[in-house]
Design a protein around this motif. Sequence first.
Motif, short mmCIF file in Angstrom:
data_model
loop_
_atom_site.label_atom_id
_atom_site.label_comp_id
_atom_site.label_asym_id
_atom_site.label_seq_id
_atom_site.Cartn_x
_atom_site.Cartn_y
_atom_site.Cartn_z
N SER A 10 0.85 -1.19 0.00
CA SER A 10 0.00 0.00 0.00
C SER A 10 0.88 1.24 0.00
CB SER A 10 -0.88 0.02 1.25
OG SER A 10 -1.75 -1.06 1.27
N ASN A 11 0.34 2.31 -0.53
CA ASN A 11 1.01 3.59 -0.42
C ASN A 11 0.67 4.16 0.95
OD1 ASN A 11 2.44 5.88 -1.14
ND2 ASN A 11 1.45 6.07 -3.12
N GLY A 12 1.45 5.10 1.41
CA GLY A 12 1.17 5.69 2.71
C GLY A 12 2.07 6.88 2.97
N PRO A 13 1.86 7.55 4.07
CA PRO A 13 2.67 8.73 4.39
C PRO A 13 4.04 8.36 4.94
CG PRO A 13 1.06 8.37 6.12
CD PRO A 13 0.80 7.33 5.06
N ASP A 14 5.05 9.04 4.48
CA ASP A 14 6.40 8.97 5.04
C ASP A 14 6.95 7.54 5.11
OD1 ASP A 14 8.69 10.21 5.88
OD2 ASP A 14 8.04 10.49 7.95
N LEU A 15 6.86 6.81 3.99
CA LEU A 15 7.39 5.44 3.95
C LEU A 15 8.88 5.47 3.65
CD1 LEU A 15 4.58 3.57 2.00
CD2 LEU A 15 4.96 3.68 4.47
N ARG A 16 9.64 4.66 4.38
CA ARG A 16 11.09 4.58 4.27
C ARG A 16 11.51 3.13 4.03
NH1 ARG A 16 13.19 9.88 4.76
NH2 ARG A 16 11.43 11.08 5.57
N VAL A 17 12.71 2.97 3.50
CA VAL A 17 13.31 1.64 3.33
C VAL A 17 14.46 1.56 4.33
CG1 VAL A 17 14.49 0.08 1.76
CG2 VAL A 17 12.68 1.58 0.90
N ASN A 27 5.21 2.39 -4.36
CA ASN A 27 4.69 1.23 -3.63
C ASN A 27 4.57 -0.02 -4.51
OD1 ASN A 27 2.42 2.76 -4.82
ND2 ASN A 27 1.13 1.19 -3.89
N LYS A 28 4.93 0.10 -5.78
CA LYS A 28 4.90 -1.05 -6.68
C LYS A 28 6.13 -1.02 -7.58
CE LYS A 28 -0.11 -1.45 -6.92
NZ LYS A 28 -0.24 -2.71 -6.23
N GLY A 29 6.57 -2.22 -8.01
CA GLY A 29 7.62 -2.30 -9.02
C GLY A 29 8.98 -2.72 -8.52
N ASP A 30 9.99 -2.40 -9.33
CA ASP A 30 11.39 -2.75 -9.07
C ASP A 30 12.16 -1.45 -8.81
OD1 ASP A 30 10.66 -5.37 -9.76
OD2 ASP A 30 11.16 -5.03 -11.86
N GLN A 31 12.93 -1.44 -7.72
CA GLN A 31 13.64 -0.21 -7.37
C GLN A 31 14.92 -0.51 -6.61
OE1 GLN A 31 10.68 1.61 -4.30
NE2 GLN A 31 9.57 0.42 -5.82
N ASN A 32 15.86 0.44 -6.69
CA ASN A 32 17.19 0.28 -6.11
C ASN A 32 17.46 1.37 -5.09
OD1 ASN A 32 17.85 -1.79 -8.14
ND2 ASN A 32 17.83 -0.07 -9.55
N ILE A 44 9.82 -2.01 5.05
CA ILE A 44 9.18 -0.83 4.50
C ILE A 44 8.53 -0.19 5.72
CG2 ILE A 44 7.51 0.09 2.85
CD1 ILE A 44 9.83 -1.57 1.58
N TRP A 45 9.12 0.90 6.20
CA TRP A 45 8.77 1.47 7.49
C TRP A 45 7.99 2.78 7.32
CZ3 TRP A 45 8.75 -0.33 12.23
CH2 TRP A 45 8.69 0.54 13.31
N CYS A 46 6.86 2.88 7.99
CA CYS A 46 6.09 4.13 8.02
C CYS A 46 6.61 4.94 9.19
CB CYS A 46 4.60 3.85 8.16
SG CYS A 46 3.61 5.36 8.21
N VAL A 96 5.46 2.04 12.19
CA VAL A 96 4.94 0.71 11.95
C VAL A 96 5.51 0.18 10.63
CG1 VAL A 96 2.85 1.48 10.76
CG2 VAL A 96 2.82 -0.68 11.98
N SER A 97 5.72 -1.11 10.58
CA SER A 97 6.22 -1.77 9.36
C SER A 97 5.04 -2.14 8.46
CB SER A 97 6.98 -3.04 9.75
OG SER A 97 7.31 -3.80 8.60
N PHE A 98 5.15 -1.76 7.18
CA PHE A 98 4.15 -2.21 6.21
C PHE A 98 4.45 -3.65 5.80
CE2 PHE A 98 1.85 1.54 4.05
CZ PHE A 98 1.69 2.19 5.26
N GLY A 99 5.75 -3.99 5.71
CA GLY A 99 6.17 -5.33 5.34
C GLY A 99 7.67 -5.44 5.55
#
Length: 194
Positions: free
Chosen positions: A117-124, A155-160, A177-179, A184-187
Amino acid sequence: MGQAVVDVKRRGRVWVAVVVAAVVVLGIGSYWFQPWKLWRDETVSEALPTAAAPQRPADSSSGSDSPGSSGSSGSPGPRTLAQGTLISHEHATTGTAKLIRLADGSRTLRLEGLDTSNGPDLRVWLTDAPVKEGVAGWRVFDDGKYVSLGKLKGNKGDQNYEIPADVNLADYSSVTIWCDRFDVSFGAAALTPA
């Protein structure tokens, strides 16, 4: 008659104050939660980065022209160091996370087939936390050591995501994938050596 007019004016001011307060609360809530992002996907399709192999000086006396022979494992191309499958936490999340060493020795985290899902302030984040299934795993990643690799590009696809040279990969065992707004962790994915 005069008291009735005063009561009507007073009720009118109360209603105006209630409406103004509701608009302010709605505006702040919209900014904070950004609910429109739940219905807007951002797809990223980045190719695996290519980096030139380090070049040896022409007068090198090493006797080897192999670009991968400078202490690496011999392969001049990208090499997967560790990988894991993303699991769902707060939001349904699928895909693969890979730690990759490029020919020039730089490292990248690659998310392939990401779908969340998309969301606010998502980080890797790279973290040292164990990946736990279900609600038990939602909030563990900021308890220990972690390094942010930047904002989630989509929130979708291939990324580096480039991994800084000073990051010791042996210190990290998972990706999330941290909000950052709601802690909270999305995944997340546990990383196992390839």
